[in-house]
Design a protein around this motif. Structure first.
Motif: not given
Length: 258
Positions: A154-159
């Motif tokens: 979630d912190g790295l990319l999220g979608p």
């Protein structure tokens, strides 16, 4: 510092409302909101879109979570403990976000999403009703997968984070779709706080844009939460499959045609 046209703000607010609705029902609103920010803010570094997206999502997710907590059978203690773990992992993911090679991650994520879609289609009763004993081993696995792994993503990319969380909670903790979606909202609030804290510290949040978008995102989230509670697990399942297909299509486009 950066001038954004009224038209761009209006379009982004509409996208935020739709993303809030998707997020509240099953998660995955970032599939719409983050690309909208990247397209609407073409002259800004991507970190600003990521940071602003987290600020907007936090408000909408918190509103949806409060609605679910009043009406759905959520184990708040479990959700908060998992959320704290996910928040720390999310902050770690945000720290590495600037250096990630998304072209390497996209194919892996697409395969995982397709497996999720196939599993849900082939198991019509998946997530329809809770059942089975949740052992300590399954609980620890849920914390590792949902708290650490998905929190970091979630912190790295999220979608797609919400969709991944719903599937993990249904599969590992035997929750029905509505309860899993409600629990996901609490965890998502924590992951958003973790990632947003780092983006805010880096100065990568456009607060003047985030405020109106957050209002629309919150409105969409409240409507989505009420619809999910009213229509039940079958409705959530349909939205989940639609979101997964859309996310796979978006990732495939980014990987091979953009």
């Amino acid at each position: 510092m950066y001038d954004i046209s009224f038209t761009a703000v209006a379009v982004l607010c509409v996208a935020a409302a739709l993303a809030g609705w998707i997020d509240a029902v099953v998660g995955g609103g970032g599939l719409l909101q983050l690309p909208a920010l990247l397209i609407g803010l073409p002259h800004l570094p991507p970190a600003y879109a990521l940071g602003t997206n987290k600020a907007v999502s936090l408000v909408g997710t918190a509103a949806a979570a409060s609605t679910y907590l009043r009406k759905a059978p959520v184990d708040v203690r479990l959700a908060c403990r998992m959320g704290v773990v996910a928040a720390l992992s999310s902050a770690g993911g945000a720290f590495f976000a600037a250096g990630v090679n998304s072209a390497v991650l996209r194919p892996l994520i697409m395969v995982l999403l397709l497996c999720v879609a196939a599993f849900v289609v082939l198991r019509p009763q998946f997530g329809q009703a809770p059942g089975g004993v949740v052992t300590r081993r399954r609980l620890l696995t849920a914390f590792a997968v949902a708290g650490v792994g998905i929190g970091f993503y979630d912190g790295l990319l999220g979608p797609g984070t919400g969709a991944f969380l719903v599937i993990a909670l249904v599969a590992l903790l035997n929750m029905d779709m509505v309860t899993a979606s409600a629990t996901t909202k609490v965890v998502n609030v924590c992951t958003n706080i973790g990632a947003l804290s780092l983006f805010a510290w880096q100065g990568a949040v456009l607060w003047k844009l985030a405020v109106p978008m957050a209002v629309f995102n919150m409105s969409g989230g409240l409507v989505g939460a009420h619809m999910a509670l009213k229509r039940g697990s079958g409705f959530v399942r349909i939205v989940l499959l639609t979101t997964v297909v859309g996310l796979v299509g978006k990732l495939a486009y980014d990987q091979w045609w953009s």
